[in-house]
Design a protein around this motif. Structure first.
Motif, PDB file in Angstrom:
ATOM      1  N   UNK A  37       0.848  -1.193   0.000  1.00  0.00           N
ATOM      2  CA  UNK A  37       0.000   0.000   0.000  1.00  0.00           C
ATOM      3  C   UNK A  37       0.884   1.244   0.000  1.00  0.00           C
ATOM      4  N   UNK A  38       0.361   2.335  -0.566  1.00  0.00           N
ATOM      5  CA  UNK A  38       1.076   3.602  -0.588  1.00  0.00           C
ATOM      6  C   UNK A  38       0.250   4.689   0.086  1.00  0.00           C
ATOM      7  N   UNK A  39       0.914   5.477   0.946  1.00  0.00           N
ATOM      8  CA  UNK A  39       0.225   6.616   1.555  1.00  0.00           C
ATOM      9  C   UNK A  39       0.098   7.779   0.576  1.00  0.00           C
ATOM     10  N   UNK A  40       1.065   7.932  -0.321  1.00  0.00           N
ATOM     11  CA  UNK A  40       1.032   8.968  -1.351  1.00  0.00           C
ATOM     12  C   UNK A  40       2.189   8.734  -2.316  1.00  0.00           C
ATOM     13  N   UNK A  41       2.261   9.580  -3.336  1.00  0.00           N
ATOM     14  CA  UNK A  41       3.157   9.280  -4.439  1.00  0.00           C
ATOM     15  C   UNK A  41       4.539   9.875  -4.398  1.00  0.00           C
ATOM     16  N   UNK A  42       4.927  10.585  -3.349  1.00  0.00           N
ATOM     17  CA  UNK A  42       6.290  11.114  -3.330  1.00  0.00           C
ATOM     18  C   UNK A  42       7.305   9.984  -3.395  1.00  0.00           C
ATOM     19  N   UNK A 102       5.928 -10.242  -5.765  1.00  0.00           N
ATOM     20  CA  UNK A 102       4.770 -10.730  -6.498  1.00  0.00           C
ATOM     21  C   UNK A 102       3.464 -10.165  -5.991  1.00  0.00           C
ATOM     22  N   UNK A 103       3.531  -8.985  -5.375  1.00  0.00           N
ATOM     23  CA  UNK A 103       2.322  -8.390  -4.800  1.00  0.00           C
ATOM     24  C   UNK A 103       1.739  -7.322  -5.706  1.00  0.00           C
ATOM     25  N   UNK A 104       0.480  -7.008  -5.450  1.00  0.00           N
ATOM     26  CA  UNK A 104      -0.161  -5.852  -6.058  1.00  0.00           C
ATOM     27  C   UNK A 104       0.181  -4.613  -5.228  1.00  0.00           C
ATOM     28  N   UNK A 105       0.189  -3.476  -5.907  1.00  0.00           N
ATOM     29  CA  UNK A 105       0.393  -2.198  -5.229  1.00  0.00           C
ATOM     30  C   UNK A 105      -0.901  -1.407  -5.330  1.00  0.00           C
ATOM     31  N   UNK A 106      -1.439  -1.039  -4.177  1.00  0.00           N
ATOM     32  CA  UNK A 106      -2.680  -0.273  -4.144  1.00  0.00           C
ATOM     33  C   UNK A 106      -2.394   1.152  -3.666  1.00  0.00           C
ATOM     34  N   UNK A 107      -3.007   2.113  -4.353  1.00  0.00           N
ATOM     35  CA  UNK A 107      -2.802   3.526  -4.046  1.00  0.00           C
ATOM     36  C   UNK A 107      -4.033   4.299  -4.495  1.00  0.00           C
ATOM     37  N   UNK A 162      -4.241   6.474  -9.595  1.00  0.00           N
ATOM     38  CA  UNK A 162      -4.195   5.352 -10.542  1.00  0.00           C
ATOM     39  C   UNK A 162      -2.817   5.136 -11.157  1.00  0.00           C
ATOM     40  N   UNK A 163      -2.024   6.201 -11.302  1.00  0.00           N
ATOM     41  CA  UNK A 163      -0.704   6.071 -11.919  1.00  0.00           C
ATOM     42  C   UNK A 163       0.259   5.258 -11.066  1.00  0.00           C
ATOM     43  N   UNK A 164      -0.044   5.096  -9.797  1.00  0.00           N
ATOM     44  CA  UNK A 164       0.844   4.380  -8.878  1.00  0.00           C
ATOM     45  C   UNK A 164       0.400   2.944  -8.624  1.00  0.00           C
TER      46      UNK A 164
END
Length: 276
Positions: free
Chosen positions: A84-89, A104-109, A112-114
């Protein structure tokens, strides 16, 4: 992302790798600077004995750090199952694509670009992995895509750059907006008051054991700075550069460019509300 000094809230000393709560472990990235404090805090979250972990903010594209995160999770008997991402910096998200390859994981943010794997994160979403429960909290202001994650089982909240473990964060104008940021701080204060959140797990700096105190300090600090900016503008200092030189005279000049971002956001806020 800081330009102020220590804040109240019972910080646990310097940021460091290791367990912070029953479900949260920090792995500190090797990217210290005036803007990132001790470095970026990558958080490994796992329900005890579940065997699965969620990683929040894998950090910069540092191969050894990314592998250290995986090794730390595995040493506790957990396989990384989601990112998971808190933000895109970039100091939070720059290593996400490589980390996804390694795990092998998905990244959720929110942005959409991240995202990698097609899944996003929305306000009010509840992420459940291996019995772990995380509530997604909308906290724009530092950036438009900033999120926090409420970990109710530990009475904790992961705040990214919205609240730091030391100092105060910037409102990254023009993407970040002061009105949004103040609303986000009030949302976090309500989380502390209504949901009993006690612990701040920040994106930079040490863990804080007084979430309400830390957020209220941030609100008071913002109100003070806003009043100072308003006074400076009334006295004829109308550009961000001029205001910074007056209001942030006590801050190291190397941090003035970052302070200018917040001042621009403050000037926009004052103008929008007809105060200058």
């Amino acid at each position: 992302m800081t330009y102020a000094t220590d804040l109240p809230g019972q910080p646990r000393g310097a940021a460091a790798s290791g367990p912070a709560t029953a479900r949260a472990t920090c792995v500190l990235a090797p990217n210290p600077s005036a803007m990132t404090l001790d470095g970026t805090n990558t958080w490994i979250l796992a329900e005890p004995d579940s065997g699965l972990a969620v990683v929040v903010d894998p950090g910069p594209p540092d191969e050894q750090h990314l592998r250290n995160v995986i090794a730390t999770a595995e040493a506790a008997g957990n396989r990384v199952a989601l990112t998971l991402l808190t933000h895109g910096h970039a100091d939070h998200s720059g290593g996400a694509a490589r980390f996804a390859e390694l795990t092998g994981t998905k990244v959720r943010a929110l942005d959409p670009a991240l995202r990698l794997g097609g899944e996003g994160l929305g306000v009010g979403d509840v992420v459940t992995t291996g019995g772990l429960e995380l509530h997604v909290i909308s906290t724009p202001g530092h950036t438009s895509d900033s999120l926090c994650f409420h970990l109710p089982a530990d009475r904790a909240v992961l705040t990214g750059d919205t609240v730091l473990g030391r100092g105060t964060t910037i409102v990254a104008h023009p993407d970040g907006r002061l009105g949004d940021y103040l609303d986000s701080l009030r949302r976090l204060r309500a989380l502390a008051v209504d949901e009993g959140v006690e612990t701040v797990l920040p994106g930079h700096g040490p863990v804080l054991d007084d979430a309400r105190g830390a957020v209220e300090y941030y609100l008071a600090h913002r109100a003070k700075r806003l009043a100072q900016v308003e006074t400076a503008a009334e006295n004829g200092h109308r550009t961000a550069e001029e205001v910074v030189a007056v209001v942030y005279a006590d801050v190291d000049r190397s941090l003035w460019p970052a302070a200018e971002l917040s001042v621009r956001a403050q000037l926009d806020y004052l103008d929008e509300h007809g105060l200058i």
